[in-house]
Scaffold this motif. Structure first.
Motif, PDB file in Angstrom:
ATOM      1  N   ILE A 123      12.581  -0.658  12.672  1.00 50.77           N
ATOM      2  CA  ILE A 123      13.047  -1.741  13.510  1.00 50.77           C
ATOM      3  C   ILE A 123      11.786  -2.334  14.240  1.00 50.77           C
ATOM      4  N   ASP A 124      10.544  -1.849  13.985  1.00 52.25           N
ATOM      5  CA  ASP A 124       9.444  -2.773  14.277  1.00 52.25           C
ATOM      6  C   ASP A 124       8.218  -2.319  13.615  1.00 52.25           C
ATOM      7  N   ASP A 125       7.030  -2.888  14.076  1.00 50.58           N
ATOM      8  CA  ASP A 125       5.997  -2.638  13.197  1.00 50.58           C
ATOM      9  C   ASP A 125       5.555  -1.182  13.201  1.00 50.58           C
ATOM     10  N   LEU A 126       5.955  -0.158  14.271  1.00 52.23           N
ATOM     11  CA  LEU A 126       5.358   1.121  14.267  1.00 52.23           C
ATOM     12  C   LEU A 126       6.613   2.245  13.905  1.00 52.23           C
ATOM     13  N   ARG A 127       7.667   1.755  14.003  1.00 52.18           N
ATOM     14  CA  ARG A 127       8.914   2.825  13.832  1.00 52.18           C
ATOM     15  C   ARG A 127       9.543   2.728  12.873  1.00 52.18           C
ATOM     16  N   ALA A 128       9.762   3.610  11.738  1.00 53.56           N
ATOM     17  CA  ALA A 128      10.541   3.520  10.358  1.00 53.56           C
ATOM     18  C   ALA A 128      10.903   4.791   9.908  1.00 53.56           C
ATOM     19  N   TRP A 129      12.221   4.866   9.133  1.00 48.55           N
ATOM     20  CA  TRP A 129      12.563   6.105   8.819  1.00 48.55           C
ATOM     21  C   TRP A 129      12.691   5.914   7.077  1.00 48.55           C
ATOM     22  N   ALA A 130      12.774   7.219   6.648  1.00 48.96           N
ATOM     23  CA  ALA A 130      12.774   7.392   5.218  1.00 48.96           C
ATOM     24  C   ALA A 130      13.846   8.553   4.995  1.00 48.96           C
ATOM     25  N   LEU A 131      14.881   8.257   4.070  1.00 46.49           N
ATOM     26  CA  LEU A 131      15.864   9.190   3.753  1.00 46.49           C
ATOM     27  C   LEU A 131      15.904   9.513   2.424  1.00 46.49           C
ATOM     28  N   ALA A 132      15.652  10.782   2.050  1.00 48.44           N
ATOM     29  CA  ALA A 132      16.111  11.266   0.652  1.00 48.44           C
ATOM     30  C   ALA A 132      17.065  12.026   0.766  1.00 48.44           C
ATOM     31  N   ASP A 133      17.387  12.711  -0.413  1.00 49.71           N
ATOM     32  CA  ASP A 133      18.604  13.762  -0.622  1.00 49.71           C
ATOM     33  C   ASP A 133      18.611  14.789   0.258  1.00 49.71           C
ATOM     34  N   THR A 134      17.445  15.369   0.712  1.00 45.46           N
ATOM     35  CA  THR A 134      17.564  16.470   1.486  1.00 45.46           C
ATOM     36  C   THR A 134      16.901  16.407   2.815  1.00 45.46           C
ATOM     37  N   PHE A 135      16.129  15.670   3.231  1.00 41.81           N
ATOM     38  CA  PHE A 135      15.554  15.246   4.608  1.00 41.81           C
ATOM     39  C   PHE A 135      15.528  13.993   4.906  1.00 41.81           C
ATOM     40  N   LEU A 136      15.017  13.854   6.052  1.00 35.58           N
ATOM     41  CA  LEU A 136      14.775  12.423   6.832  1.00 35.58           C
ATOM     42  C   LEU A 136      13.389  12.546   7.408  1.00 35.58           C
ATOM     43  N   GLN A 137      12.683  11.459   7.117  1.00 38.14           N
ATOM     44  CA  GLN A 137      11.173  11.365   7.708  1.00 38.14           C
ATOM     45  C   GLN A 137      11.202  10.251   8.655  1.00 38.14           C
TER      46      GLN A 137
ATOM     47  N   VAL B  59       6.069   7.021  13.748  1.00 44.53           N
ATOM     48  CA  VAL B  59       6.074   6.210  15.004  1.00 44.53           C
ATOM     49  C   VAL B  59       4.847   5.328  15.191  1.00 44.53           C
ATOM     50  N   ASP B  60       3.896   5.331  13.967  1.00 40.46           N
ATOM     51  CA  ASP B  60       2.545   4.847  14.390  1.00 40.46           C
ATOM     52  C   ASP B  60       2.345   3.699  12.721  1.00 40.46           C
ATOM     53  N   GLY B  61       3.223   3.160  12.282  1.00 40.09           N
ATOM     54  CA  GLY B  61       3.240   2.525  11.272  1.00 40.09           C
ATOM     55  C   GLY B  61       2.966   2.778  10.044  1.00 40.09           C
ATOM     56  N   GLY B  62       3.350   4.377   9.842  1.00 37.71           N
ATOM     57  CA  GLY B  62       3.328   4.951   8.497  1.00 37.71           C
ATOM     58  C   GLY B  62       1.923   5.660   8.273  1.00 37.71           C
ATOM     59  N   LEU B  63       1.151   5.829   9.269  1.00 37.62           N
ATOM     60  CA  LEU B  63       0.033   6.732   9.280  1.00 37.62           C
ATOM     61  C   LEU B  63       0.291   8.121   9.056  1.00 37.62           C
ATOM     62  N   ALA B  64       1.204   8.619   9.838  1.00 35.69           N
ATOM     63  CA  ALA B  64       1.777   9.926   9.865  1.00 35.69           C
ATOM     64  C   ALA B  64       3.313  10.048   9.890  1.00 35.69           C
TER      65      ALA B  64
ATOM     66  N   THR C 269       0.895  -1.187  -0.050  1.00 40.89           N
ATOM     67  CA  THR C 269       0.034  -0.056   0.140  1.00 40.89           C
ATOM     68  C   THR C 269       0.815   1.344  -0.030  1.00 40.89           C
ATOM     69  N   GLU C 270       0.567   2.483  -0.878  1.00 36.94           N
ATOM     70  CA  GLU C 270       1.265   3.548  -0.799  1.00 36.94           C
ATOM     71  C   GLU C 270       1.132   4.333   0.450  1.00 36.94           C
ATOM     72  N   LEU C 271       2.185   4.503   1.133  1.00 32.31           N
ATOM     73  CA  LEU C 271       1.872   5.456   2.220  1.00 32.31           C
ATOM     74  C   LEU C 271       2.131   7.008   2.127  1.00 32.31           C
ATOM     75  N   LEU C 272       3.064   7.223   1.372  1.00 29.30           N
ATOM     76  CA  LEU C 272       3.414   8.675   1.395  1.00 29.30           C
ATOM     77  C   LEU C 272       3.899   9.194  -0.053  1.00 29.30           C
ATOM     78  N   PRO C 273       3.418  10.142  -0.628  1.00 29.37           N
ATOM     79  CA  PRO C 273       4.230  10.413  -1.890  1.00 29.37           C
ATOM     80  C   PRO C 273       5.409  11.414  -1.373  1.00 29.37           C
ATOM     81  N   THR C 274       6.707  11.156  -1.648  1.00 32.11           N
ATOM     82  CA  THR C 274       7.761  11.865  -1.144  1.00 32.11           C
ATOM     83  C   THR C 274       8.622  12.091  -2.295  1.00 32.11           C
ATOM     84  N   ALA C 275       9.376  13.064  -2.133  1.00 32.74           N
ATOM     85  CA  ALA C 275      10.222  13.719  -3.144  1.00 32.74           C
ATOM     86  C   ALA C 275      11.899  12.790  -3.251  1.00 32.74           C
ATOM     87  N   GLY C 276      11.921  11.895  -3.692  1.00 34.88           N
ATOM     88  CA  GLY C 276      13.414  11.263  -3.816  1.00 34.88           C
ATOM     89  C   GLY C 276      13.734  10.407  -2.701  1.00 34.88           C
ATOM     90  N   ALA C 277      12.757   9.563  -2.199  1.00 39.69           N
ATOM     91  CA  ALA C 277      13.001   8.386  -1.088  1.00 39.69           C
ATOM     92  C   ALA C 277      13.798   7.647  -1.524  1.00 39.69           C
TER      93      ALA C 277
END
Length: 135
Positions: free
Chosen positions: A108-122, A125-130, A94-102
């Protein structure tokens, strides 16, 4: 290159060539603690038997530059313009978030994830809802 997948069972002393079911370059690999293996090369494939055989799975458009599995049934993928989440054993994404350049995603678990792009980090903590941008 060209769909080559290698497997070791002795800490890297020796390697065995495995057929991946694709001739495309493998651009992402994930091996969660469950023993499954996931590869992306012109489509997503999963092995349940240590790479002896591979099953093609439904996936979304775009080339995955990163695939991470938090568990056997929860995964994340970055495809440049999008982030994707797979929840459940069927391998449907399922698509979560349109982002520029992920470029990469890590979880590390079901809830916590990080996405790195060229100029930012997102991070989520809620499984990708926000997602929050970290400066």
């Amino acid at each position: 290159d060209n769909g080559v997948t290698l497997h070791t069972s002795d800490g890297g002393a020796t390697w065995t060539l495995l057929a991946s079911g694709t001739s495309a370059n493998i651009s992402a690999l994930a091996v969660p603690p469950s023993g499954q293996a996931w590869i992306y090369g012109a489509g997503l494939r999963r092995s349940l038997d240590g790479g002896a055989s591979w099953q093609a799975l439904p996936y979304v458009s775009g080339d995955a530059s990163s695939v991470r599995m938090a568990s056997a049934s929860l995964g994340w993928a970055a495809s440049g313009a999008h982030l994707w989440r797979m929840a459940g054993p069927g391998g449907y994404w399922t698509e979560l978030l349109p982002t520029a350049g992920a470029k990469t995603v890590d979880a590390i678990d079901d809830l916590r994830a990080w996405a790195l792009a060229d100029t930012f980090l997102q991070r989520t903590v809620d499984g990708g809802l926000a997602w929050a941008t970290i400066n």
